[in-house]
Enzyme design. Sequence first.
Site, PDB file in Angstrom:
ATOM      1  CB  SER A 525      -0.929  -0.227   1.140  1.00  0.00           C
ATOM      2  OG  SER A 525      -1.977   0.953   1.072  1.00  0.00           O
ATOM      3  CG  HIS A 638      -5.916  -2.466   0.164  1.00  0.00           C
ATOM      4  ND1 HIS A 638      -4.882  -1.965  -0.902  1.00  0.00           N
ATOM      5  CD2 HIS A 638      -5.332  -1.694   1.342  1.00  0.00           C
ATOM      6  CE1 HIS A 638      -4.051  -1.256  -0.351  1.00  0.00           C
ATOM      7  NE2 HIS A 638      -4.002  -1.006   0.971  1.00  0.00           N
TER       8      HIS A 638
HETATM    9  C1  LIG Z   1      -9.451   7.638   6.306  1.00  0.00           C
HETATM   10  S1  LIG Z   1      -8.572   7.270   4.963  1.00  0.00           S
HETATM   11  C2  LIG Z   1      -7.314   6.155   5.609  1.00  0.00           C
HETATM   12  C3  LIG Z   1      -6.401   5.779   4.833  1.00  0.00           C
HETATM   13  C4  LIG Z   1      -5.547   4.552   5.204  1.00  0.00           C
HETATM   14  N1  LIG Z   1      -4.690   4.872   6.067  1.00  0.00           N
HETATM   15  C5  LIG Z   1      -4.536   4.077   7.111  1.00  0.00           C
HETATM   16  C6  LIG Z   1      -3.621   4.533   8.067  1.00  0.00           C
HETATM   17  O1  LIG Z   1      -4.802   2.775   6.999  1.00  0.00           O
HETATM   18  C7  LIG Z   1      -5.101   3.858   3.877  1.00  0.00           C
HETATM   19  O2  LIG Z   1      -5.944   2.856   3.419  1.00  0.00           O
HETATM   20  N2  LIG Z   1      -4.025   3.914   3.418  1.00  0.00           N
HETATM   21  C8  LIG Z   1      -3.699   3.145   2.362  1.00  0.00           C
HETATM   22  C9  LIG Z   1      -3.076   3.674   1.133  1.00  0.00           C
HETATM   23  C10 LIG Z   1      -2.330   2.087   3.214  1.00  0.00           C
HETATM   24  O3  LIG Z   1      -1.189   2.477   3.121  1.00  0.00           O
HETATM   25  N3  LIG Z   1      -2.940   1.232   3.911  1.00  0.00           N
HETATM   26  C11 LIG Z   1      -1.813   0.405   4.621  1.00  0.00           C
HETATM   27  C12 LIG Z   1      -2.477   0.449   6.110  1.00  0.00           C
HETATM   28  O4  LIG Z   1      -3.538  -0.051   6.325  1.00  0.00           O
HETATM   29  C13 LIG Z   1      -2.165  -1.116   4.184  1.00  0.00           C
HETATM   30  O5  LIG Z   1      -1.235  -1.866   4.638  1.00  0.00           O
HETATM   31  O6  LIG Z   1      -2.892  -1.458   3.357  1.00  0.00           O
END
Ligand SMILES: CSCC[C@H](NC(C)=O)C(=O)N[C@@H](C)C(=O)N[C@@H](CO)C(=O)O
Length: 664
Positions: A525, A638
């Site tokens: 991600s 995801h």
């Molecule tokens: C309210 S939006 C939050 C976005 C979210 N952030 C977190 C901290 O989860 C997210 O989904 N970001 C993605 C781009 C991401 O990097 N997700 C990570 C962490 O959950 C993953 O490992 O999938």
Amino acid sequence: MAEERTGKRRLAPEDIYEIALVSDAQISPDGQRVAFVRTVLDRERNDYRSSIWLVDVAGGEPVRFTTADARDSFPRWSPRGDRLAFLSNRSGKDQVWLISLGGGEAQQLTRFPEPVTHFAWSPDGTTLAVVTKAETAEPPEKEPEPETDVVRITRIRYRSDGTPGFLDEKRSHIWCVPVDGGRPWQVTSGDFDESWPAWSPSGHEIAFVSNRTPDREYNTVSEIWAVRASGGEPRPVATGDAAYFFKPVWSPDGTVLAFTGHREPFAGSSRNHQLWAVAAGGGEPASLTSALDRSVEDEVLTDTAASSKPGPIWAPDGRWIYTQVSDQGNVHLYRIPAGGGEPQLVVGGRRRVVDFSLSADGSLIACTVSEPLNPCDVIVCSADGSGERRLTRVNEEFFATVELSEPEEVWLPSASEDRRPIHAWIMKPIGFREGVRYPLVLEIHGGPHAMYGNVYFHEFQLLAAQGYAVLYTNPRGSQGYGQQFLSCTRGAWGEADMPDLMGAVDAVIERGYIDPSRLGVTGGSYGGFMTNWVIGHTDRFKAAVTQRCVSNLASFYGTSDIGFHFGEHEIGGTPWEQPELYRRLSPLTYAPQMKTPLLILHSEQDYRCPIEQAEQLYVWLKKLGRTVEFVRFPDESHGLSRSGKPKHRVERLQHILRWFAEYL
Ligand SMILES: CSCC[C@H](NC(C)=O)C(=O)N[C@@H](C)C(=O)N[C@@H](CO)C(=O)O
């Protein structure tokens, strides 16, 4: 060889089938027993199975309480403690089931045509407040045949990663369901999605989370409302355009509501979640944790955990509110004085408190905890954290047969000008010998506003088992180190945090047991974004694996389920306002500089970082003549590495190992 020294074997990808996950430790009102969920991966069915178990607080072997071949979850004790309500998919979709502690089979309570996603017992134990998208309490005689499979889209939020993927026009509402017979009634209605029902102590009202602002289609507001349990017009409690509030809980005397969140909805996960209190009649909320400078949510990442939904719990004497706090790679249990004052650490240590519950008199706490060498167990302790005892040893037998690498927790200097110390963990390879130089794999977490921490991580252990040293860090932008640190990556993705990662890599190389010509990098991600970014800005890595990645910020804006708000806030504007910034911060811009052999892993139904992110990167690198391979996982979202189909999870791990074995 390690095996010869210890008599233990090395971990393998398929060992995910050997690890049972426990979660959602719910102590009975009388403090005598703990109900919890035990989840296993079913190899034959390529699916998950979970059941409710009971363990005596006094000790003894846990016993399986629900026995269906299904997914049972979310056990909640009736106020008298004589029965448990839980969610189960036994009848197809998740519905509420009831089981008596006195014995007998579980009985299905709800038959909504849509799944139930959450519920709460009324204080008198007669009624459940239930969340579902159903518009009737009973399924239709015959499911209507859809007229077409064509999807017409009119809203900006039309899909959401995970289940169900594409969003329909139905809304999540609160229903009340009498437990001992009688017709369910719908409590809330309208073009709003409601969640997290919380009964007032008198049982007259239900507080809940909703976004009832006129601009809810485009904003990310989350408000607290309350409604009479009999139904009617909800009243605002903590609402408005600056509300980003979740998980309401009433004070025992019913005069105050506490909840989590912050005051900048658009900033989402880039702000610490605080604990708030507001007069139950509504008004201006006051933060109870503004001085803590930490999030009161669980921000830690792992690939080995079952999900639970803990929220703050008010102690029955009204003096304290118990909450999780994410702090430097740990998730601890704190109690916050309800009237303001110093937060008190209750359950600390190098670990993650995954969830927790209190006995009715508030004297005992049960928690699920996760540690670096033990994915999960249930513990119990007194209200102040004293007298802690472990009630389960769920995976002890299995872990006695495999060798694990104990992560060393360190602080390493960033390569940025400020040389700021960055929190990191180093795992030596299994079979480590002095004088030998080992390949190193750098693992980069996503978010970016999440954190690595003191939890078991199967992927990392697997790499160590294959002879790699593993480095994982919490660079700028991570949770757990205060708001200033958390905000560093805004408008500076890659630029702000790469020096932290490289400084940590160099500091580990200085230890003398790493071969600097054999560096690998991977992440998922935002961690996939960073993997792409890193190999576009240095040739020091010999092999890379980018997972569920972001490569093009402009197309992420328009295709990710969170792109139009999260992307916009994180980058600092829209693609049409800031085209140059979007270009500068997109890894794809640096594709011509990428020389590192790259494996791209991506799920086809990833709506968080849609597969077009991987497709673009693949074709650009292929056309540039680079060593690149693309592995697509059908029917996965995801969450593949954490909740995907077991076979795909194993295959994903095998591909990572294969790539590093070939190129590193
Ligand atoms: C309210 S939006 C939050 C976005 C979210 N952030 C977190 C901290 O989860 C997210 O989904 N970001 C993605 C781009 C991401 O990097 N997700 C990570 C962490 O959950 C993953 O490992 O999938």
